[in-house]
Design a protein around this motif. Structure first.
Motif, PDB file in Angstrom:
ATOM      1  N   CYS A  43       1.114  -1.208   0.052  1.00 21.00           N
ATOM      2  CA  CYS A  43      -0.039   0.101  -0.194  1.00 21.00           C
ATOM      3  C   CYS A  43       0.811   1.294  -0.118  1.00 21.00           C
ATOM      4  O   CYS A  43       2.482   1.263   0.170  1.00 21.00           O
ATOM      5  CB  CYS A  43      -0.725  -0.023   1.181  1.00 21.00           C
ATOM      6  N   VAL A  44       0.576   2.272  -0.140  1.00 23.25           N
ATOM      7  CA  VAL A  44       1.433   3.481  -0.199  1.00 23.25           C
ATOM      8  C   VAL A  44       0.270   4.582   0.214  1.00 23.25           C
ATOM      9  O   VAL A  44      -1.062   4.837   0.311  1.00 23.25           O
ATOM     10  CB  VAL A  44       1.059   4.269  -1.804  1.00 23.25           C
ATOM     11  N   LEU A  45       0.555   5.475   1.670  1.00 22.11           N
ATOM     12  CA  LEU A  45       0.213   5.901   2.142  1.00 22.11           C
ATOM     13  C   LEU A  45       0.965   7.791   1.938  1.00 22.11           C
ATOM     14  O   LEU A  45       1.583   7.514   2.275  1.00 22.11           O
ATOM     15  CB  LEU A  45       0.837   5.715   3.730  1.00 22.11           C
ATOM     16  N   LYS A  46      -0.175   8.114   1.692  1.00 26.57           N
ATOM     17  CA  LYS A  46       0.220   9.716   1.177  1.00 26.57           C
ATOM     18  C   LYS A  46       0.292  11.026   2.373  1.00 26.57           C
ATOM     19  O   LYS A  46      -0.844  11.004   3.396  1.00 26.57           O
ATOM     20  CB  LYS A  46      -1.327   9.921  -0.141  1.00 26.57           C
ATOM     21  N   GLY A  47       1.274  11.721   2.317  1.00 24.96           N
ATOM     22  CA  GLY A  47       1.116  12.963   3.346  1.00 24.96           C
ATOM     23  C   GLY A  47       1.513  12.757   4.764  1.00 24.96           C
ATOM     24  O   GLY A  47       1.499  12.013   5.114  1.00 24.96           O
ATOM     25  N   PRO A  48       1.515  12.969   5.349  1.00 30.12           N
ATOM     26  CA  PRO A  48       1.877  13.472   7.039  1.00 30.12           C
ATOM     27  C   PRO A  48       0.970  12.683   7.549  1.00 30.12           C
ATOM     28  O   PRO A  48       1.028  11.966   8.960  1.00 30.12           O
ATOM     29  CB  PRO A  48       2.182  15.019   7.876  1.00 30.12           C
ATOM     30  N   ARG A  49      -0.307  13.172   6.706  1.00 31.67           N
ATOM     31  CA  ARG A  49      -1.803  12.275   7.963  1.00 31.67           C
ATOM     32  C   ARG A  49      -1.495  10.684   7.148  1.00 31.67           C
ATOM     33  O   ARG A  49      -2.789   9.672   8.036  1.00 31.67           O
ATOM     34  CB  ARG A  49      -2.787  12.708   7.419  1.00 31.67           C
ATOM     35  N   HIS A  50      -0.387  10.587   6.275  1.00 32.19           N
ATOM     36  CA  HIS A  50      -0.535   8.941   5.924  1.00 32.19           C
ATOM     37  C   HIS A  50      -2.001   8.216   4.784  1.00 32.19           C
ATOM     38  O   HIS A  50      -2.739   7.551   6.212  1.00 32.19           O
ATOM     39  CB  HIS A  50      -0.542   7.870   7.084  1.00 32.19           C
ATOM     40  N   GLU A  51      -2.943   9.018   4.165  1.00 32.78           N
ATOM     41  CA  GLU A  51      -4.174   8.772   3.913  1.00 32.78           C
ATOM     42  C   GLU A  51      -3.307   7.912   3.376  1.00 32.78           C
ATOM     43  O   GLU A  51      -2.453   7.454   1.943  1.00 32.78           O
ATOM     44  CB  GLU A  51      -4.561   9.955   2.660  1.00 32.78           C
ATOM     45  N   PHE A  52      -4.709   6.855   2.655  1.00 31.25           N
ATOM     46  CA  PHE A  52      -4.411   5.246   1.828  1.00 31.25           C
ATOM     47  C   PHE A  52      -4.652   6.351   0.667  1.00 31.25           C
ATOM     48  O   PHE A  52      -5.977   6.068   0.204  1.00 31.25           O
ATOM     49  CB  PHE A  52      -5.726   4.605   2.400  1.00 31.25           C
TER      50      PHE A  52
ATOM     51  N   GLY B  33       5.415  10.682   0.939  1.00 30.87           N
ATOM     52  CA  GLY B  33       4.124   9.478   1.474  1.00 30.87           C
ATOM     53  C   GLY B  33       5.242   7.684   1.894  1.00 30.87           C
ATOM     54  O   GLY B  33       6.334   8.902   1.985  1.00 30.87           O
ATOM     55  N   ILE B  34       4.764   7.583   2.101  1.00 29.28           N
ATOM     56  CA  ILE B  34       5.247   6.169   2.572  1.00 29.28           C
ATOM     57  C   ILE B  34       4.633   4.819   1.886  1.00 29.28           C
ATOM     58  O   ILE B  34       3.334   4.674   1.862  1.00 29.28           O
ATOM     59  CB  ILE B  34       5.047   6.045   4.326  1.00 29.28           C
ATOM     60  N   LEU B  35       5.574   4.269   1.182  1.00 25.69           N
ATOM     61  CA  LEU B  35       5.699   2.928   0.536  1.00 25.69           C
ATOM     62  C   LEU B  35       5.536   1.628   1.686  1.00 25.69           C
ATOM     63  O   LEU B  35       6.470   1.361   2.916  1.00 25.69           O
ATOM     64  CB  LEU B  35       5.796   2.854  -0.289  1.00 25.69           C
ATOM     65  N   VAL B  36       4.533   1.260   1.460  1.00 25.53           N
ATOM     66  CA  VAL B  36       4.334  -0.205   2.471  1.00 25.53           C
ATOM     67  C   VAL B  36       4.607  -1.509   2.141  1.00 25.53           C
ATOM     68  O   VAL B  36       3.412  -1.324   1.515  1.00 25.53           O
ATOM     69  CB  VAL B  36       3.631  -0.392   3.730  1.00 25.53           C
ATOM     70  N   PHE B  37       5.257  -2.779   2.041  1.00 25.57           N
ATOM     71  CA  PHE B  37       5.583  -3.605   1.919  1.00 25.57           C
ATOM     72  C   PHE B  37       5.846  -4.953   3.063  1.00 25.57           C
ATOM     73  O   PHE B  37       6.662  -4.672   3.564  1.00 25.57           O
ATOM     74  CB  PHE B  37       6.567  -3.990   0.538  1.00 25.57           C
ATOM     75  N   GLY B  38       4.037  -6.175   2.566  1.00 21.80           N
ATOM     76  CA  GLY B  38       5.426  -6.961   3.676  1.00 21.80           C
ATOM     77  C   GLY B  38       4.740  -8.266   3.428  1.00 21.80           C
ATOM     78  O   GLY B  38       4.176  -8.185   1.851  1.00 21.80           O
ATOM     79  N   TYR B  39       4.676  -9.356   4.394  1.00 19.81           N
ATOM     80  CA  TYR B  39       4.080 -10.275   4.586  1.00 19.81           C
ATOM     81  C   TYR B  39       3.917 -11.089   5.361  1.00 19.81           C
ATOM     82  O   TYR B  39       4.543 -11.171   6.083  1.00 19.81           O
ATOM     83  CB  TYR B  39       5.439 -11.130   3.637  1.00 19.81           C
ATOM     84  N   ASP B  40       2.273 -11.640   5.704  1.00 17.68           N
ATOM     85  CA  ASP B  40       1.614 -12.616   6.669  1.00 17.68           C
ATOM     86  C   ASP B  40       2.100 -13.579   6.599  1.00 17.68           C
ATOM     87  O   ASP B  40       2.254 -14.846   6.237  1.00 17.68           O
ATOM     88  CB  ASP B  40       0.351 -12.553   6.194  1.00 17.68           C
ATOM     89  N   VAL B  41       3.330 -13.285   7.740  1.00 21.19           N
ATOM     90  CA  VAL B  41       4.053 -14.805   8.222  1.00 21.19           C
ATOM     91  C   VAL B  41       3.498 -15.527   9.474  1.00 21.19           C
ATOM     92  O   VAL B  41       3.946 -16.115   9.874  1.00 21.19           O
ATOM     93  CB  VAL B  41       5.644 -14.702   8.944  1.00 21.19           C
ATOM     94  N   SER B  42       2.368 -14.975  10.218  1.00 21.47           N
ATOM     95  CA  SER B  42       1.537 -15.812  11.655  1.00 21.47           C
ATOM     96  C   SER B  42       1.007 -17.236  11.166  1.00 21.47           C
ATOM     97  O   SER B  42       1.557 -18.128  12.075  1.00 21.47           O
ATOM     98  CB  SER B  42      -0.183 -15.270  11.283  1.00 21.47           C
ATOM     99  N   GLU B  43       1.425 -18.035   9.681  1.00 27.23           N
ATOM    100  CA  GLU B  43       0.938 -18.961   9.724  1.00 27.23           C
ATOM    101  C   GLU B  43       2.674 -19.742  10.166  1.00 27.23           C
ATOM    102  O   GLU B  43       2.609 -21.257  10.974  1.00 27.23           O
ATOM    103  CB  GLU B  43       0.683 -19.834   8.727  1.00 27.23           C
TER     104      GLU B  43
END
Length: 790
Positions: free
Chosen positions: A166-175, A259-269
């Motif tokens: 996801c990409v968060l825009k601006g200092p308020r981190h809007e999607f 903005g902020i670029l968010v990249f991740g993986y679900d490793v719960s299992e």
């Protein structure tokens, strides 16, 4: 053909919005949105004259390409399977939005050039050749188009990426952008354009917001590994996930964070599996320690032998002492080494080691040890390692030996007791099975435990079909009887005795006794049911009751006949005597007045009138005496036919009095037709006779139900016949007297008759097991109500 390019641009923007409503809001059916690029008004203009007339304008060709791609994307979206529509919709809608925006910009450029051309010429000359700058502009537009295609390719990559993006825009981190994988993890909620603090309030207190602020302000990326995050699911519940992620600041050319670029993986299992593995390992270690087991690992190729301190203690070595596998094996008792060899040979085939053997400790004491293990093999089935445990079972062995001795002694005692119990059971079985009564024992769930031979014979069931089964499963009809209720009462401790129980199962009458059986704690554990067949006694009693009933009925008939004979005697002594006296008197007068013919004639008329009265009375008495209650003459009678026959007989009187007879269609009854004709004749003629004005007689019928709780359908049905007239009537207090023989309320001079008609009506009703009642009021007529069983 004329065309408004601005209007066409706006139409295609609206088309994009309609597609968004169709996908996410289901506001409109989509069939009217399906259109090929050459079918819409803009496409028709392009292919009819636009591309040819303005072919020297580079933007016109770019517009044609964008327009074609736009319609292809729309048709692809509409053809997508509904199940996967929303998964693919975001990608296709993004492409459609990009193409729509590009078309709007291109159309604006075309319009600007057309305005310049129109302003420079009052006529419509051919478009001039464009200069180098225009060619350069065309190249820039084509380059922008290629960049747009690359943007779409990159967008497709992120949308289809298996990780969370996801990409968060601006200092308020809007999607600004998020892919389907991200939405699948956080649930189906609308995030685009919203601040993360408002869109995902459950993240408050988890350090996420503070970390995003730090990345944005410091322009430094952050990497998290197996970070626990709690998300709120669609159903409102909270779910804990473990995530590997990167927060990467997006910095423009002016070194500003946008903005902020968010990249991740679900490793719960993976995390949960590892945690469960660690927990299982910990539990296993605790279990081994609690069981005082020793453990070992033996590398069967290198000979390396790893063991626990508990194993040293079991074999009698001090803490920290080092032993080899050979030293371990040499401690096996010589007499038990073959047991070990055979167990290992078996383990080489099955992979599992299990045996018990004695060991000799360094202090020469002997202990019993249980060995359990598992062999691991390589791909060629060669043994590689053995893992195992040891457990000192000396105390168990000693205890087992004692138990075995005790079991042998106890078995002998039980054998003797069983033989005694067997003899007692055999004796009790003989006693029970020789009984003429039906005997059964049922447990607390009303399952048959015991049934004697007489009961099995009566029930006509084999033992395997009834023993162990609940009584209502074998005989469902018992649920509707008092027997089932009595069994439930007996289970609560009540003793039941029913002298006259009618069994729907055995079709007879039984004297039933149900006794609760109690254990040492006075708790009911079963019930004993004894049923003695009383059928012959009950049937004999019923026959006696029936005979007594018949005798009572005959006595009632005799009493009734006696009352009728008494009435006949009264007639003979009074009513018949009066006309006889008149005849005798007038006969004597005739003899004295033979010389006076007029007077003799008058006397003869009086004699004739008296004779006629006596004849009518005798005929009425004979008719009454002929009324029988025998059921031989009963049949279905059409009352309309009975009424017709009655009116035919009374026709002279009806005409003479100009009477009016009213009757709708009457219901049929089951009765004796001749008697019903007499009943109708008496009641209709009664209405004609006792009238001081033009007679009006009405006859009606209907079905009524008399409430009777003992009846299967809740009541007995009757035909109600009502004979109503407008005659002189009488006082209601005489309603019983009018049905008695020869009891007349009016003088015979005004209304002649024998006074026996209504008595006949009552007897006819009784012969049909019915009743008759009367309601009357002086001067307002009379109504007779006759009730005959339906």
């Amino acid at each position: 053909m004329n065309i408004d390019l601005t209007c066409e641009s706006e139409n295609h923007v609206r088309l994009r919005d309609q597609l968004h409503s169709f996908v996410f809001e289901n506001k409109k059916h989509a069939d009217d949105l399906r259109c090929h690029h050459y079918e819409c008004s803009l496409g028709k203009w392009l292919y009819a004259e636009g591309l040819e007339k303005f072919k020297k304008i580079p933007e016109i060709h770019i517009l044609e390409k964008m327009h074609s791609d736009l319609h292809h994307r729309i048709i692809e979206l509409l053809d997508t399977d509904k199940v996967h529509l929303k998964e693919k919709a975001s990608v296709l809608l993004k492409e459609i939005e990009t193409l729509s925006a590009g078309m709007t910009a291109t159309i604006t450029g075309i319009q600007n050039k057309l305005r310049i051309h129109q302003f420079s010429s009052l006529h419509d000359p051919p478009l001039p050749e464009f200069n180098h700058s225009e060619q350069l502009n065309k190249a820039v537009l084509e380059m922008n188009w290629d960049l747009m295609k690359e943007h779409d390719t990159l967008f497709d990559f992120f949308m289809q990426a298996p990780g969370l993006f996801c990409v968060l825009k601006g200092p308020r981190h809007e999607f600004q952008l998020l892919n389907p994988s991200y939405k699948q993890v956080i649930g189906n909620r609308e995030l685009k354009g919203k601040e993360i603090r408002k869109a995902m309030p459950e993240l408050e207190g988890q350090g996420v917001f503070e970390l995003l602020d730090k990345v944005y302000e410091k322009q430094r990326a952050f990497t998290g590994k197996e970070v626990p995050v709690v998300f709120e699911k669609d159903d409102g519940t909270l779910e804990k996930l473990y995530v590997n992620f990167i927060y990467k600041p997006i910095i423009n050319r002016r070194n500003e964070t946008t903005g902020i670029l968010v990249f991740g993986y679900d490793v719960s299992e993976q995390v949960n599996l590892r945690k469960r593995s660690e927990e299982n390992e910990t539990r296993l270690k605790i279990a081994i320690d609690a069981a005082e087991m020793g453990s070992f690992e033996w590398n069967m190729n290198s000979g390396e032998f790893i063991y626990s301190e508990r194993l040293l203690k079991i074999f009698g070595y001090p803490k920290g002492f080092e032993i080899s596998h050979k030293m371990f094996a040499d401690r096996i008792h010589p007499d038990d080494r073959n047991i070990r060899v055979r167990a290992i040979e078996k383990a080489m085939r099955s992979g599992m080691l299990l045996y018990e053997a004695r060991i000799i400790k360094p202090n020469n004491s002997t202990r019993w040890v249980k060995f359990c293990g598992r062999i691991l093999f390589d791909k060629k089935r060669n043994p590689r390692k053995m893992y195992g445990t040891t457990l000192d079972v000396t105390d168990q062995k000693t205890l087992n030996e004692r138990l075995e001795k005790n079991v042998v002694l106890r078995t002998k005692e039980l054998t003797l007791k069983n033989e005694l119990l067997s003899k007692q059971k055999e004796l009790s079985d003989r006693v029970i099975n020789t009984s003429i009564d039906n005997i059964a024992v049922l447990d607390t769930k009303l399952r048959f435990l015991i049934l004697n031979d007489n009961a099995l014979k009566a029930y006509r069931k084999k033992p395997d079909k009834i023993i162990g089964q609940q009584i209502h499963k074998v005989f469902p009809q018992v649920l509707q009887t008092s027997m089932y209720k009595d069994l439930r009462k007996a289970l609560k401790g009540e003793v039941i005795h029913n002298f006259n129980y009618r069994s729907p199962i055995l079709k007879g009458y039984f004297e039933v006794t149900i006794l609760p059986l109690r254990d040492n704690k006075n708790k009911v554990f079963s019930v004993l049911m004894i049923a003695h067949d009383n059928t012959s006694i009950v049937e004999a009693s019923e026959r006696l009751i029936s005979a007594n009933k018949k005798l009572e009925d005959k006595n009632a008939v005799l009493e009734k006949n006696n009352r009728e004979l008494e009435a006949f005697r009264y007639i003979a002594n009074h009513d018949l005597q009066e006309p006889l006296r008149k005849i005798q008197i007038f006969t004597g007068l005739i003899a004295k007045n033979l010389q006076n013919p007029p007077r003799v004639k008058d006397y003869l008329e009086n004699i004739t009138h008296a004779s006629r009265s006596m004849s009518d009375l005798i005929r009425a008495v004979l008719d009454f005496s002929k009324l029988s209650s025998s059921e031989d003459g009963f049949s279905t009678v059409n009352l309309d036919d009975v009424l017709t026959a009655t009116l035919d007989k009374l026709q002279p009187v009806i005409k003479a009095k100009k009477a009016l007879i009213r009757s709708p269609k009457l219901l049929p009854v089951f009765g004796i037709e001749e008697q019903l004709k007499q009943l109708f004749f008496c009641l209709v003629s009664n209405g004609l006779k006792f009238s001081d004005k033009k007679p009006v007689v009405s006859i009606t019928s209907k079905v009524i139900v008399q409430n009777d709780p003992a009846s299967a359908d809740g009541g007995n049905k009757y035909i109600e016949l009502v004979f109503k007239d407008n005659g002189i009537g009488f006082e209601q207090k005489y309603s019983e007297q009018v049905f008695k023989m020869f009891r007349r309320l009016q003088t015979s001079k005004l209304f002649p008759g024998a006074g026996i008609g209504l008595a006949m009506v009552k007897k006819i009703a009784e012969n049909h097991r019915g009743q008759v009642f009367v309601k009357s009021e002086p001067g307002k007529g009379t109504s007779f109500y006759v009730y005959l069983p339906l």
